[in-house]
Design a protein around this motif. Structure first.
Motif, PDB file in Angstrom:
ATOM      1  N   VAL A   4       0.852  -1.192   0.000  1.00  0.00           N
ATOM      2  CA  VAL A   4       0.000   0.000   0.000  1.00  0.00           C
ATOM      3  C   VAL A   4       0.887   1.241   0.000  1.00  0.00           C
ATOM      4  O   VAL A   4       2.092   1.157   0.225  1.00  0.00           O
ATOM      5  CB  VAL A   4      -0.923   0.055   1.249  1.00  0.00           C
ATOM      6  CG1 VAL A   4      -1.893  -1.106   1.252  1.00  0.00           C
ATOM      7  CG2 VAL A   4      -0.110   0.085   2.529  1.00  0.00           C
ATOM      8  N   HIS A   5       0.228   2.383  -0.234  1.00  0.00           N
ATOM      9  CA  HIS A   5       0.944   3.646  -0.080  1.00  0.00           C
ATOM     10  C   HIS A   5       0.382   4.391   1.129  1.00  0.00           C
ATOM     11  O   HIS A   5      -0.826   4.498   1.292  1.00  0.00           O
ATOM     12  CB  HIS A   5       0.787   4.540  -1.314  1.00  0.00           C
ATOM     13  CG  HIS A   5       1.155   5.958  -1.011  1.00  0.00           C
ATOM     14  ND1 HIS A   5       2.456   6.339  -0.861  1.00  0.00           N
ATOM     15  CD2 HIS A   5       0.396   7.046  -0.733  1.00  0.00           C
ATOM     16  CE1 HIS A   5       2.481   7.626  -0.528  1.00  0.00           C
ATOM     17  NE2 HIS A   5       1.253   8.076  -0.444  1.00  0.00           N
ATOM     18  N   GLU A   6       1.256   4.896   1.971  1.00  0.00           N
ATOM     19  CA  GLU A   6       0.841   5.783   3.042  1.00  0.00           C
ATOM     20  C   GLU A   6       2.054   6.613   3.434  1.00  0.00           C
ATOM     21  O   GLU A   6       3.119   6.060   3.713  1.00  0.00           O
ATOM     22  CB  GLU A   6       0.330   4.971   4.248  1.00  0.00           C
ATOM     23  CG  GLU A   6      -0.790   5.675   4.987  1.00  0.00           C
ATOM     24  CD  GLU A   6      -1.407   4.803   6.079  1.00  0.00           C
ATOM     25  OE1 GLU A   6      -2.351   4.063   5.779  1.00  0.00           O
ATOM     26  OE2 GLU A   6      -0.910   4.867   7.217  1.00  0.00           O
ATOM     27  N   CYS A   7       1.885   7.944   3.432  1.00  0.00           N
ATOM     28  CA  CYS A   7       3.039   8.800   3.732  1.00  0.00           C
ATOM     29  C   CYS A   7       3.482   8.640   5.178  1.00  0.00           C
ATOM     30  O   CYS A   7       2.673   8.485   6.085  1.00  0.00           O
ATOM     31  CB  CYS A   7       2.698  10.260   3.444  1.00  0.00           C
ATOM     32  SG  CYS A   7       2.619  10.645   1.698  1.00  0.00           S
ATOM     33  N   ASN A   8       4.782   8.703   5.378  1.00  0.00           N
ATOM     34  CA  ASN A   8       5.390   8.533   6.689  1.00  0.00           C
ATOM     35  C   ASN A   8       5.774   9.840   7.355  1.00  0.00           C
ATOM     36  O   ASN A   8       5.913   9.913   8.559  1.00  0.00           O
ATOM     37  CB  ASN A   8       6.703   7.748   6.527  1.00  0.00           C
ATOM     38  CG  ASN A   8       6.499   6.290   6.815  1.00  0.00           C
ATOM     39  OD1 ASN A   8       5.725   5.960   7.710  1.00  0.00           O
ATOM     40  ND2 ASN A   8       7.174   5.440   6.079  1.00  0.00           N
ATOM     41  N   GLU A  37       2.253  17.196   0.576  1.00  0.00           N
ATOM     42  CA  GLU A  37       2.344  17.232  -0.890  1.00  0.00           C
ATOM     43  C   GLU A  37       1.504  16.132  -1.539  1.00  0.00           C
ATOM     44  O   GLU A  37       1.439  16.041  -2.755  1.00  0.00           O
ATOM     45  CB  GLU A  37       3.804  17.020  -1.330  1.00  0.00           C
ATOM     46  CG  GLU A  37       4.775  18.090  -0.858  1.00  0.00           C
ATOM     47  CD  GLU A  37       4.488  19.426  -1.530  1.00  0.00           C
ATOM     48  OE1 GLU A  37       4.316  19.427  -2.753  1.00  0.00           O
ATOM     49  OE2 GLU A  37       4.405  20.447  -0.816  1.00  0.00           O
ATOM     50  N   CYS A  38       0.903  15.266  -0.722  1.00  0.00           N
ATOM     51  CA  CYS A  38       0.301  14.034  -1.252  1.00  0.00           C
ATOM     52  C   CYS A  38      -1.229  14.131  -1.249  1.00  0.00           C
ATOM     53  O   CYS A  38      -1.859  14.079  -0.192  1.00  0.00           O
ATOM     54  CB  CYS A  38       0.760  12.842  -0.412  1.00  0.00           C
ATOM     55  SG  CYS A  38       0.034  11.294  -0.948  1.00  0.00           S
ATOM     56  N   SER A  39      -1.818  14.271  -2.437  1.00  0.00           N
ATOM     57  CA  SER A  39      -3.271  14.419  -2.496  1.00  0.00           C
ATOM     58  C   SER A  39      -3.982  13.133  -2.054  1.00  0.00           C
ATOM     59  O   SER A  39      -5.055  13.178  -1.457  1.00  0.00           O
ATOM     60  CB  SER A  39      -3.702  14.816  -3.904  1.00  0.00           C
ATOM     61  OG  SER A  39      -3.271  13.862  -4.838  1.00  0.00           O
ATOM     62  N   VAL A  40      -3.371  11.980  -2.314  1.00  0.00           N
ATOM     63  CA  VAL A  40      -4.026  10.708  -1.953  1.00  0.00           C
ATOM     64  C   VAL A  40      -4.161  10.587  -0.426  1.00  0.00           C
ATOM     65  O   VAL A  40      -5.249  10.330   0.093  1.00  0.00           O
ATOM     66  CB  VAL A  40      -3.257   9.495  -2.521  1.00  0.00           C
ATOM     67  CG1 VAL A  40      -3.914   8.192  -2.077  1.00  0.00           C
ATOM     68  CG2 VAL A  40      -3.222   9.559  -4.041  1.00  0.00           C
ATOM     69  N   CYS A  41      -3.068  10.777   0.295  1.00  0.00           N
ATOM     70  CA  CYS A  41      -3.133  10.654   1.761  1.00  0.00           C
ATOM     71  C   CYS A  41      -3.988  11.760   2.371  1.00  0.00           C
ATOM     72  O   CYS A  41      -4.675  11.541   3.361  1.00  0.00           O
ATOM     73  CB  CYS A  41      -1.740  10.667   2.373  1.00  0.00           C
ATOM     74  SG  CYS A  41      -0.841   9.132   2.051  1.00  0.00           S
ATOM     75  N   GLN A  42      -3.973  12.951   1.763  1.00  0.00           N
ATOM     76  CA  GLN A  42      -4.805  14.031   2.307  1.00  0.00           C
ATOM     77  C   GLN A  42      -6.292  13.745   2.120  1.00  0.00           C
ATOM     78  O   GLN A  42      -7.101  14.077   2.982  1.00  0.00           O
ATOM     79  CB  GLN A  42      -4.448  15.362   1.645  1.00  0.00           C
ATOM     80  CG  GLN A  42      -3.069  15.856   2.066  1.00  0.00           C
ATOM     81  CD  GLN A  42      -2.825  17.272   1.562  1.00  0.00           C
ATOM     82  OE1 GLN A  42      -3.446  18.223   2.017  1.00  0.00           O
ATOM     83  NE2 GLN A  42      -1.932  17.404   0.618  1.00  0.00           N
TER      84      GLN A  42
HETATM   85 ZN   LIG Z   1       0.821   9.818   0.602  1.00  0.00          ZN
END
Ligand SMILES: [Zn+2]
Length: 272
Positions: A81-85, A92-97
């Motif tokens: 998966v993707h998840e910002c650390n 900067e990450c629209s997906v995690c936001q």
């Molecule tokens: Zn992210």
């Protein structure tokens, strides 16, 4: 620590139409009759198939991760998966936001998850129509696929339950919240509104991909229908009589929604 203020909510309302058979898996353990290998998920009370909000949301997120080339990591041994650390990446990450990150990441100053996707139930129209047809199981078909042994050519059948093409589910409802830190400057509301396009992009990517299982073998093409985007500002919640709900866009298919100018319409609605 900063405070977070809700500035308004954007709603996407509509229906989902299965353009091909649709298989969203339930657990084989809840299987009672029919003996199919791969049953679909059903509402435990009505026994009707439905589309879980989590399936829709998960698929949107995974397609966006791939489209936007997000770095993946292993969540469990078999799941990447993707998840910002780090906070700098998150900002900067629209997906995690939009889709949020697990509280266990323990980052200061992240916003709450912006997007809610509700379950979509079978429409009354489809229920009535399917009641007149003799389907294999309640509102579903059983599709037999075979696995062929490459040496003996013996075919082993597997039974896959699907909701037939032309079934519709609704109301579809997605709710995207706009937040600002402290009592926000206008610039930060603009960047919040810009994040909404990520939601529409995720929906458009699903229309051109598939939902549920067996997508590469013909299942899971869906279309979003009878769509309407509406906005409730913070002032609307405080004073629903004098601040009306604004309609921002309408149409069939997601590409129709992506043409609307959300920035100016929402700014105008917030000043109403
Ligand atoms: Zn992210």
């Amino acid at each position: 620590m900063a405070s977070i203020q809700l500035q308004g909510k954007i709603f996407i309302i509509g229906e989902i139409e299965a353009m091909t058979g649709l298989h969203i898996g339930g657990s084989a353990g809840e299987l009672d009759i029919g003996g199919v290998d791969k049953p679909v998920i059903r509402n435990p009370l009505t026994r009707e198939p439905y589309i879980p909000g989590s399936s829709l949301r998960g698929k949107m997120r995974s397609l966006l991760d791939r489209h936007l080339n997000k770095p993946l990591r292993r969540d469990r041994p078999q799941v990447r998966v993707h998840e910002c650390n780090r906070l700098a990446d998150y900002k900067e990450c629209s997906v995690c936001q939009v889709f949020g990150i697990a509280p266990s990441r323990n980052m200061e100053d992240t916003m709450p998850t912006r997007l809610i996707v509700r379950d979509a139930l079978l429409t009354a129209e489809t229920r009535e129509r399917f009641n007149e047809i003799d389907t294999d199981m309640l509102y579903t078909e059983v599709k037999t696929e075979v696995v062929i042994d490459r040496i003996t050519s013996a075919a082993t059948p597997r039974q896959n339950e699907r909701v037939p093409a032309e079934a519709t589910f609704g109301p579809l409802e997605m709710v995207h919240s706009l937040y600002t830190l402290d009592t926000g400057s206008e610039g930060s509301v603009d960047s919040e509104i810009a994040l909404f396009d990520t939601v529409l992009m995720g929906m458009e990517l699903i229309e051109d991909d598939y939902l549920g299982g067996s997508g590469s073998r013909g299942s899971g093409k869906i279309a979003f229908r009878k769509l309407k985007v509406i906005f409730k500002s913070r002032k609307h919640y405080e004073n629903p009589q004098s601040v009306p709900i604004a309609t921002l866009a309408e149409g069939d298919g997601v590409s129709a929604l992506r043409k609307a100018d959300y920035q100016s319409q929402i700014s105008a609605a917030m000043q109403a």
